[in-house]
Design a protein around this motif. Structure first.
Motif, PDB file in Angstrom:
ATOM      1  N   VAL A 599      18.518  -7.901  21.789  1.00  0.00           N
ATOM      2  CA  VAL A 599      18.766  -6.507  22.193  1.00  0.00           C
ATOM      3  C   VAL A 599      19.485  -5.762  21.066  1.00  0.00           C
ATOM      4  O   VAL A 599      19.108  -4.642  20.696  1.00  0.00           O
ATOM      5  N   ILE A 600      20.525  -6.403  20.503  1.00  0.00           N
ATOM      6  CA  ILE A 600      21.300  -5.779  19.415  1.00  0.00           C
ATOM      7  C   ILE A 600      20.400  -5.506  18.206  1.00  0.00           C
ATOM      8  O   ILE A 600      20.432  -4.414  17.622  1.00  0.00           O
ATOM      9  N   GLU A 601      19.560  -6.498  17.844  1.00  0.00           N
ATOM     10  CA  GLU A 601      18.648  -6.318  16.696  1.00  0.00           C
ATOM     11  C   GLU A 601      17.693  -5.152  16.936  1.00  0.00           C
ATOM     12  O   GLU A 601      17.424  -4.344  16.045  1.00  0.00           O
ATOM     13  N   GLU A 602      17.178  -5.073  18.166  1.00  0.00           N
ATOM     14  CA  GLU A 602      16.247  -3.992  18.531  1.00  0.00           C
ATOM     15  C   GLU A 602      16.939  -2.629  18.413  1.00  0.00           C
ATOM     16  O   GLU A 602      16.362  -1.666  17.909  1.00  0.00           O
ATOM     17  N   VAL A 613      18.709   5.537  21.799  1.00  0.00           N
ATOM     18  CA  VAL A 613      18.415   4.341  22.600  1.00  0.00           C
ATOM     19  C   VAL A 613      19.257   4.351  23.869  1.00  0.00           C
ATOM     20  O   VAL A 613      20.469   4.580  23.822  1.00  0.00           O
ATOM     21  N   LEU A 614      18.594   4.107  25.006  1.00  0.00           N
ATOM     22  CA  LEU A 614      19.298   3.944  26.285  1.00  0.00           C
ATOM     23  C   LEU A 614      19.113   2.490  26.708  1.00  0.00           C
ATOM     24  O   LEU A 614      17.983   2.021  26.858  1.00  0.00           O
ATOM     25  N   LYS A 657      20.417  12.565  21.381  1.00  0.00           N
ATOM     26  CA  LYS A 657      20.525  12.963  19.968  1.00  0.00           C
ATOM     27  C   LYS A 657      20.040  11.837  19.054  1.00  0.00           C
ATOM     28  O   LYS A 657      20.148  10.661  19.420  1.00  0.00           O
ATOM     29  N   PRO A 658      19.532  12.155  17.866  1.00  0.00           N
ATOM     30  CA  PRO A 658      18.991  11.118  16.978  1.00  0.00           C
ATOM     31  C   PRO A 658      20.007  10.005  16.711  1.00  0.00           C
ATOM     32  O   PRO A 658      21.164  10.274  16.384  1.00  0.00           O
ATOM     33  N   GLY A 659      19.575   8.753  16.886  1.00  0.00           N
ATOM     34  CA  GLY A 659      20.425   7.600  16.582  1.00  0.00           C
ATOM     35  C   GLY A 659      21.513   7.309  17.598  1.00  0.00           C
ATOM     36  O   GLY A 659      22.304   6.383  17.416  1.00  0.00           O
ATOM     37  N   ALA A 660      21.573   8.090  18.709  1.00  0.00           N
ATOM     38  CA  ALA A 660      22.620   7.859  19.728  1.00  0.00           C
ATOM     39  C   ALA A 660      22.307   6.581  20.504  1.00  0.00           C
ATOM     40  O   ALA A 660      21.153   6.305  20.811  1.00  0.00           O
ATOM     41  N   VAL A 661      23.354   5.799  20.798  1.00  0.00           N
ATOM     42  CA  VAL A 661      23.173   4.579  21.596  1.00  0.00           C
ATOM     43  C   VAL A 661      24.003   4.719  22.870  1.00  0.00           C
ATOM     44  O   VAL A 661      25.202   4.982  22.805  1.00  0.00           O
ATOM     45  N   THR A 662      23.357   4.577  24.022  1.00  0.00           N
ATOM     46  CA  THR A 662      24.056   4.681  25.308  1.00  0.00           C
ATOM     47  C   THR A 662      23.768   3.432  26.124  1.00  0.00           C
ATOM     48  O   THR A 662      22.606   3.103  26.363  1.00  0.00           O
ATOM     49  N   ALA A 687      14.065   5.663  23.253  1.00  0.00           N
ATOM     50  CA  ALA A 687      13.689   4.260  23.503  1.00  0.00           C
ATOM     51  C   ALA A 687      14.569   3.706  24.614  1.00  0.00           C
ATOM     52  O   ALA A 687      15.784   3.897  24.597  1.00  0.00           O
ATOM     53  N   ILE A 688      13.948   3.052  25.584  1.00  0.00           N
ATOM     54  CA  ILE A 688      14.720   2.471  26.693  1.00  0.00           C
ATOM     55  C   ILE A 688      14.553   0.955  26.679  1.00  0.00           C
ATOM     56  O   ILE A 688      13.431   0.448  26.670  1.00  0.00           O
TER      57      ILE A 688
END
Length: 700
Positions: A599-602, A613-614, A657-662, A687-688
């Protein structure tokens, strides 16, 4: 002619109207409804005045007149439905044209009326200049500034028609269900009987009432949200008397219960249940409907309990059982290593499962190939002949957990372990009341002595019953309820996390002493026990509405159930454009560590391409674990879970937003609107990543 064509025809006539003439359409349509049912209304008023003028009227005559009133009210409901269908094309056109004008202009200028002046005094969305009111197209909704940028497509008009007909509109994610609802809400609000829009959580109720409200307020319809006001308050009564009322399913249900407990009509807040649109209808009417709404209050001697006294004994039991289960798993591994069909290995693993079904080592071992099958074969063998041989499995355990029935039972071995030396050996054993009473009656004692012995026996039974119940609830709290999964600790209080929405359920408590047991386990203040005052299921509550409709992205699979229980049809609405979402197959890993590393690599790969990414998780615990892993990799991210719900609006605003990780629990699942930032669509969109499957397929 299809209704959509009739709407288009009516729309051409509406387009050319001035702003003031567009607003004048609403009172005109309201008057059509009033005129259509005026005769029946006058007759009801006449009957009621006859009853009021004659206090000595015979009961039977009065009863007949009231039955006539009921029949007339039913006729009014039918005639209202008829006239609303007639004016539907014009009403829908008015809403669509209003959306067009808000979309194309920074503000709309109209002649000010008293309603505009009241709204201008309480907010900054409307400016009054002389006799003119200026409605701005930018306002605050859900804590964020929004600029109106939506106009109804034809598929949304179809969705609105379906909702008006009292059916369920299934619309794909992102098709604008919130906007669709504005059409039937406006139309049905014209009757003056009120419209309820029911959402799954208070964030959506507040956001949608603020986001869509200005469209209705432009036409003089009042909008309110019950979740903004305290229960039983005058403000909440006003909210129910508004033309359009937003709120959560639970608050609507609890207000109904409170009204049933009111001692006078002044204490009532709700009015007759006319028309409700349920957002995420499958979640509310199927998933949430399993749990009844309960209002409880203090009980005599509710603060007297034995949780703290019995806790050390329970911890002793848990420790012994944990040790035994660990040995049983090791034994099973050894035996299966020698022979993968070893019966003793099957017995050992089944014992471990009966002892601690949620043990992490056990869950991991059962996920290995063939192990679960062996355990199920063993289970089938011992459950045959009405579990005649089950005592062989259970005799080694200290207590037995039946996870399916959510029950726990102490074994003789467990009772021996926790009964201190020198203590009554039947300290945790209920007396056989029938047998003991028979013995007392045979004993030849005087009646007075017999009565005294029987009283003592019943007291003993009551005390031991309470003690065993307390033990069972403590055992449940240690073995079946996990911190940061089923509940969280906030402000030194145990707060339940809703398994469907991932949100904290404020003010909710587990019943039957279970909440107190969890409080004792976590060393927070044990609150007094409560008793039930009033209860209703959501199924029964929503059946009270004259007309019920719903919208969701996932109802087709439950269409049969929705028809059987609520008589609601499901209609699938086509998407406005072909769906561009790409769904990939599941990836399965041997171990949890490998899965989370993948998951982290993805995440790293996706964010390097500029995609937001959500990450979906099933519990608070897993969301925090992933957060720690991302921190170790120095990846900036936000966590949206039950503990962070105050920051929800801010987190959702930045999630696209671009590159945001939630990282989110299923809090982000229902109705959450993530707007994509600049350049995200070109990079590949949002990406989910789902880290695991939820119990309910619809949550996924």
């Amino acid at each position: 002619m299809p209704l959509v064509h009739l709407i288009h025809e009516a729309y051409t006539g509406i387009q050319g109207l001035s702003n003031d003439d567009l607003r004048a359409k609403t009172p005109e349509l309201k008057q059509l409804v009033v005129d259509f049912i005026a005769e029946e209304k006058a007759e009801i008023a006449n009957i009621k005045s006859r009853i009021g003028d004659d206090p000595d009227m015979e009961i039977e005559k009065k009863e007949n007149l009231y039955q006539k009133v009921d029949a007339l009210e039913k006729t009014i409901e039918e005639k209202t439905d008829e006239i609303l269908l007639d004016i539907l094309p014009e009403a829908f056109s008015v809403v669509k044209e209003t959306a067009v004008r808000f979309n194309g202009n920074e503000s709309i200028e109209v002649t000010a009326n008293d309603f505009d002046r009241d709204l201008a005094a309480s907010g900054d969305r409307i400016e009054i200049k002389g006799d003119k009111a200026i409605h701005l197209s930018t306002w605050m909704a859900g804590g964020n500034e929004v600029t109106w940028d939506m106009v109804h497509y034809d598929v949304q008009l179809i969705g609105g028609i379906i909702l008006h007909q009292g059916k369920i509109a299934e619309m794909a994610t992102g098709e604008g269900k919130t906007l669709v609802a504005t059409l039937p809400i406006y139309l049905n609000a014209l009757s003056g009987n009120g419209v309820h829009l029911v959402t799954v959580n208070d964030y959506l109720a507040r956001r949608d009432s603020e986001w869509m409200g200005p469209i209705f307020e432009f036409h003089g319809l009042s909008v309110d949200c019950i979740d903004k006001h305290e229960p039983n308050s005058e403000e909440r009564r006003i909210a129910y008397n508004a033309d359009v009322t937003y709120g959560t399913n639970n608050e609507f249900g609890f207000d109904y219960l409170r009204d049933n407990m009111a001692s006078s009509t002044e204490g009532l807040v709700q009015r007759k249940h006319n028309y409700a649109i349920v957002d995420e209808v499958d979640s509310v009417l199927i998933d949430d409907a399993r749990t009844p709404l309960i209002i409880s209050g203090p009980t005599p001697k509710g603060d007297q309990h034995e949780f703290h006294e019995l806790k050390p004994r329970v911890e002793k039991l848990i420790q012994a059982q944990r040790k035994f289960v660990t040995q049983a798993i090791s034994e099973a591994k050894r035996l299966f290593g020698e022979d993968e069909k070893n019966k003793d290995g099957g017995l050992a693993i089944y014992r471990a499962f009966r002892g601690l079904p949620r043990n992490k080592a056990l869950i991991k071992y059962l996920s290995e190939e063939g192990i679960k099958t062996q355990m199920q074969k063993t289970e089938n063998y011992y459950m045959q002949d009405q579990s005649k041989e089950m005592h062989i499995v259970d005799e080694e355990l200290f207590f037995v957990i039946d996870e399916k029935n959510n029950s726990i039972e102490l074994t003789e071995k467990g009772i021996d372990l926790i009964t201190d030396s020198g203590e009554d050996s039947s300290f945790f054993i209920l007396p056989d009341v029938g047998g003991e009473i028979a013995e007392i009656e045979k004993s030849g004692m005087s009646e007075q002595e017999q009565a005294s012995k029987k009283d003592q026996l019943m007291r003993d039974f009551s005390i031991k019953g309470e003690r065993i119940h307390t033990m069972n609830q403590l055992l449940k709290s240690y073995t079946l309820f996990e911190r940061d999964v089923e509940y969280v600790i906030m402000d030194s209080k145990i707060k339940i996390v809703d398994e469907q929405t991932g949100r904290v359920m404020e003010g909710r408590r587990y019943s039957d002493g279970l909440h107190q047991a969890i409080e004792a386990k976590e060393n927070v203040k044990v609150e007094a026990a409560t008793q039930t005052y009033a209860t209703v299921t959501l199924q029964n509550y929503f059946r009270m509405y004259h007309k019920l409709a719903g919208m969701t992205g996932t109802a087709e699979t439950e269409a049969g159930e929705l028809w059987d229980i609520y008589k609601l049809d499901v209609v699938v609405i086509p998407t406005n454009r072909p769906i561009t979402r790409a769904d990939h197959e599941d990836l399965i890993y041997k171990t949890t560590r490998e899965k989370y590393n993948a998951v982290i690599e993805e995440i790293v790969e996706l964010t390097s391409n500029g995609r937001p990414v959500l990450v979906g998780t099933t519990s608070v615990e897993i969301s925090e674990l992933l957060s720690r892993m991302l921190k170790m990799k120095n990846i900036t991210h936000n966590v949206l879970n039950a503990k962070q719900h105050q920051r929800e609006a801010e987190i959702v605003l930045n999630a696209g937003k671009p590159g945001a990780v939630t990282i989110a629990t299923n809090m982000a699942g229902r109705g959450t609107d993530i707007k994509l930032g600049h350049g995200v669509v070109d990079a590949g969109g949002l990406a989910i990543i789902g880290t695991e499957r939820h119990e309910s397929r619809r949550v996924d």
